[in-house]
Motif scaffolding. Structure first.
Motif, short mmCIF file in Angstrom:
data_model
loop_
_atom_site.label_atom_id
_atom_site.label_comp_id
_atom_site.label_asym_id
_atom_site.label_seq_id
_atom_site.Cartn_x
_atom_site.Cartn_y
_atom_site.Cartn_z
N VAL A 1 9.63 5.81 -16.35
CA VAL A 1 8.92 6.61 -15.35
C VAL A 1 9.92 7.33 -14.45
N PHE A 2 11.01 6.61 -14.07
CA PHE A 2 12.05 7.23 -13.25
C PHE A 2 12.77 8.35 -13.98
N GLY A 3 12.81 8.26 -15.32
CA GLY A 3 13.62 9.20 -16.09
C GLY A 3 15.08 8.79 -16.16
N LEU A 4 15.34 7.48 -16.08
CA LEU A 4 16.71 6.99 -16.15
C LEU A 4 17.28 7.20 -17.55
N GLY B 1 0.78 -1.24 0.00
CA GLY B 1 0.00 0.00 0.00
C GLY B 1 0.80 1.28 0.00
N ILE B 2 2.13 1.19 -0.06
CA ILE B 2 2.93 2.40 -0.02
C ILE B 2 2.58 3.31 -1.19
N GLY B 3 2.46 4.59 -0.89
CA GLY B 3 2.03 5.58 -1.87
C GLY B 3 0.61 6.06 -1.63
N ASP B 4 -0.12 5.30 -0.81
CA ASP B 4 -1.51 5.64 -0.49
C ASP B 4 -1.66 5.75 1.03
N PRO B 5 -1.19 6.85 1.62
CA PRO B 5 -1.21 6.98 3.07
C PRO B 5 -2.61 7.25 3.61
N VAL B 6 -2.90 6.62 4.74
CA VAL B 6 -4.14 6.86 5.48
C VAL B 6 -3.75 7.00 6.95
N PRO B 7 -4.63 7.57 7.77
CA PRO B 7 -4.30 7.66 9.19
C PRO B 7 -3.93 6.29 9.76
N LEU C 1 8.55 15.45 1.34
CA LEU C 1 9.96 15.66 1.64
C LEU C 1 10.41 14.76 2.80
N ALA C 2 9.57 14.67 3.81
CA ALA C 2 9.91 13.82 4.95
C ALA C 2 10.05 12.36 4.53
N TRP C 3 9.15 11.91 3.66
CA TRP C 3 9.22 10.52 3.19
C TRP C 3 10.48 10.29 2.38
N LEU C 4 10.83 11.26 1.51
CA LEU C 4 12.03 11.10 0.70
C LEU C 4 13.28 11.02 1.57
N VAL C 5 13.33 11.83 2.61
CA VAL C 5 14.50 11.85 3.48
C VAL C 5 14.61 10.56 4.28
N THR C 6 13.50 10.09 4.84
CA THR C 6 13.54 8.94 5.74
C THR C 6 13.47 7.60 5.03
N GLU C 7 12.81 7.55 3.87
CA GLU C 7 12.60 6.29 3.19
C GLU C 7 13.19 6.27 1.78
N GLY C 8 12.90 7.29 0.98
CA GLY C 8 13.30 7.30 -0.41
C GLY C 8 14.80 7.34 -0.61
N ALA C 9 15.50 8.27 0.04
CA ALA C 9 16.94 8.40 -0.13
C ALA C 9 17.69 7.15 0.36
N PRO C 10 17.35 6.61 1.54
CA PRO C 10 18.04 5.37 1.95
C PRO C 10 17.83 4.22 0.97
N SER D 1 3.23 8.41 -6.82
CA SER D 1 3.58 9.18 -5.63
C SER D 1 4.87 9.94 -5.90
N VAL D 2 5.38 10.62 -4.89
CA VAL D 2 6.53 11.49 -5.07
C VAL D 2 7.77 10.73 -5.53
N ASP D 3 7.90 9.45 -5.19
CA ASP D 3 9.11 8.71 -5.56
C ASP D 3 9.05 8.14 -6.98
N ARG D 4 7.90 8.20 -7.62
CA ARG D 4 7.68 7.67 -8.97
C ARG D 4 7.93 6.16 -9.06
N LEU D 5 7.98 5.52 -7.93
CA LEU D 5 8.10 4.07 -7.89
C LEU D 5 6.81 3.42 -7.44
N HIS D 6 6.11 4.07 -6.49
CA HIS D 6 4.86 3.54 -5.97
C HIS D 6 3.69 4.36 -6.48
N PRO D 7 2.56 3.73 -6.75
CA PRO D 7 1.38 4.51 -7.17
C PRO D 7 0.95 5.49 -6.09
#
Length: 252
Positions: free
Chosen positions: A126-129, A21-27, A223-232, A175-181
């Protein structure tokens, strides 16, 4: 498709972060296409939903850590959507991937489940590689797709071909990472699978394509997701595939 009574359905979801489900955040966490589909089915059926997907899972992970629990769930419907993570590993082994995917598909089919699968799109585009990396990655994805073609020819079921879907090439699908919907991307997948299940004789309204119930995107959260999850994640893939990418660049 066999069912346990006319209004009772068992649904098992196996796979990686997309099914998780990553890319579709809910509470409280993530939702995703599989849960959206289960909730839509739940408006007409008594649904027992078991989501076994794990972020980062490979085909081997699914066979070792998810398959037995899925079979024990005795599913009427089982989604098996995994393989992209395998293409991004230095341990890439097409023969082993085929054997493990076919083993999973056979076990789920023999348990009485209608298989839900997919053919993958060109993730590198999609990534733009750059082409020197995109083309070999696409070649690996095509190998995975060929195995899913064999799965479908052997065990049937329903599937969507993401490469043929025009919405997959739009920014709103991702989503912002272009990997997950994104939420809209997950909804599009759930809606497509819902329509195919209707053709199999299930009587329900497929999930809506309109956003709802999720957490609205924001640049701070992205931005928070990219820093904590995407970049690693990118760092791990770079360490794993760096030598492979260098060899490709030198060859071209």
């Amino acid at each position: 498709m066999q069912t346990h009574g006319s209004r009772y359905l068992r649904l098992a979801a196996l796979g990686d972060s997309t099914t998780f489900g990553i890319g579709d955040p809910v509470p409280g966490g993530w939702r995703g296409w599989a849960r959206l589909l289960a909730e839509a089915l739940g408006t007409s059926y008594d649904v027992s939903f078991c989501n076994l997907a794990v972020s980062g899972a490979t085909v081997l992970d699914v066979r070792r850590e998810q398959l037995a629990d899925a079979v024990d769930h005795a599913p009427d419907i089982a989604s098996l959507i995994v393989g992209v993570n395998d293409t991004m590993r230095s341990t890439w082994d097409p023969a082993r991937l085929r054997a493990e995917l076919m083993e999973c598909a056979e076990a789920l089919h023999d348990a009485g489940a209608l298989l839900v699968t997919a053919r993958f799109h060109d993730h590198g585009a999609v990534f733009g590689l750059p082409g020197v990396l995109r083309r070999p990655l696409w070649a690996r994805i095509e190998v995975v797709n060929a195995v899913y073609d064999e799965v479908h020819a052997t065990y049937g079921g329903i599937r969507i071909d993401l490469a043929s879907r025009p919405e997959v090439t739009t920014r709103a699908f991702w989503s912002v990472d272009r990997l997950h919907p994104s939420e809209l991307g997950h909804r599009a997948m759930a809606h497509l699978y819902g329509g195919l299940l209707q053709r199999e004789g299930l009587d329900f309204e497929p999930p809506s394509l309109l956003a709802g119930g999720g957490i609205a995107p924001s640049w701070r959260r992205d931005l928070a997701w990219l820093v904590t999850e995407g970049a690693p994640w990118m760092q791990r893939r770079a360490r794993d595939l760096g030598p492979w990418a260098v060899r490709l660049a030198l060859q071209h």
